[in-house]
Scaffold this motif. Sequence first.
Motif, PDB file in Angstrom:
ATOM      1  N   HIS A 154       0.830  -1.207   0.000  1.00 49.34           N
ATOM      2  CA  HIS A 154       0.000   0.000   0.000  1.00 49.34           C
ATOM      3  C   HIS A 154       0.868   1.261   0.000  1.00 49.34           C
ATOM      4  N   TRP A 170      -7.025   2.156  -8.052  1.00 50.99           N
ATOM      5  CA  TRP A 170      -7.323   1.446  -6.805  1.00 50.99           C
ATOM      6  C   TRP A 170      -8.250   0.257  -7.038  1.00 50.99           C
ATOM      7  N   GLY A 180      -5.130  -4.037   1.005  1.00 49.13           N
ATOM      8  CA  GLY A 180      -5.910  -3.886   2.218  1.00 49.13           C
ATOM      9  C   GLY A 180      -5.982  -5.140   3.062  1.00 49.13           C
ATOM     10  N   TYR A 302     -13.856   2.447  -1.025  1.00 45.11           N
ATOM     11  CA  TYR A 302     -12.754   1.492  -0.897  1.00 45.11           C
ATOM     12  C   TYR A 302     -12.751   0.807   0.474  1.00 45.11           C
ATOM     13  N   TRP A 303     -12.736   1.600   1.541  1.00 43.38           N
ATOM     14  CA  TRP A 303     -12.668   1.007   2.877  1.00 43.38           C
ATOM     15  C   TRP A 303     -13.947   0.276   3.267  1.00 43.38           C
ATOM     16  N   GLN A 306     -13.533  -3.055   1.572  1.00 49.90           N
ATOM     17  CA  GLN A 306     -12.458  -3.822   2.183  1.00 49.90           C
ATOM     18  C   GLN A 306     -12.880  -4.418   3.525  1.00 49.90           C
ATOM     19  N   LEU A 307     -13.462  -3.602   4.383  1.00 50.21           N
ATOM     20  CA  LEU A 307     -13.820  -4.075   5.722  1.00 50.21           C
ATOM     21  C   LEU A 307     -14.969  -5.080   5.680  1.00 50.21           C
TER      22      LEU A 307
END
Length: 374
Positions: A154, A170, A180, A302-303, A306-307
């Motif tokens: 990253h 990304w 991630g 994105y997050w 990912q999470l």
Amino acid sequence: MRSSLTALDPHRASPSPGLMRTLVRLHRPALYGWTVLVLGLSALLLWLGGPLTDASVEAWRQFDACLSPTCSYDQAAIIRYKHIYLYATFATFVVPVLVAACAGAALTARDPENGTAKVASAQGVSPARWLAVKLTVPAVAVAAGTGLLVLLHHLMWSASQGRIDSVKAWYDTPTFYTNGPVLVALALVGLAAGALAGMVRRRSIAALATAPLAVALIWAALHAVLPRLWPTVTSVCNLDDGNGLAGDGITVGQGFLTSTGSRHPFTTDCGPYADFPECRRTVYNKLDATSFYHEYHPATHYWPLQLTATAILLAATALKSDRTRGRSAAARGRPRGPAEGRSHGAGRTGRPQPGASARQGQGPQGPCPDTRYL
């Protein structure tokens, strides 16, 4: 006397620290190999994010400053960065997951082959506890090593943003998974899937062949549902805009919007870059199309993606670990065959050997531990 009985009570003993040291010594070569692999990939990522990035940035600056066909720039630096980025990203994505899956398969499948479970049985350790202790060391090593690789990748990728024109976005598939925590969770689910495969197949070669396939299927299923894990954003542009679809990110759907608001996915070449007059005569008027739509995930998703994906993989890890413990407990309760049904002191003719009755009364701490769960 009471303290002596307590020391021999398998339910009150705490053999985990001793077992942990035993397992670390037993798997020391594999731990050394994993450490060398992580350090090698880390060095590659640091080299890529440092000197190679700087050389590519300078080459792109020279290219952008070119005002005539005769000016020169370092094309080799641009190509070198592009190729090494692809190789490093692929290796960071694939290697930890495959190593974890194969390690999990080998850990559980080799117990009947090398007899390591007998050590645990001799110390009065239940199969579930033995399995938990046995998987702790590789789980910590896999999580730590993969987490380090994710962090370095990253940082390397971030160092090129806005500086290298050909840098991956990304939402590029290998970049997204390597940048991630979802990669750490994927490696852990690979370890759990490998352990379950080893418990089911009970042979090292068969388990090693099954575990990577199981992880590949898990990743394929996750990749298929990933765009639906979070609400999408839809952008609209006019048919005659000529600038293409609005919005940039993970595409979920794209096509035409009609005057009634219904959607028609692209089925012909008459997309946002097609010849407008010809498409209007043959497609747009027939569908009553008024605009283009683009359903996608922007960079702000994105997050959340990912999470959410990480949470799903961790839940799958817990589920597979629970099934592995269940298989281990079921194997212990399996009826013993004719060979296992002999008394501990009987020889080939079935006659008890001298001292057999004494050995039979020694319990789990004796030289003939109960290995029925193997």
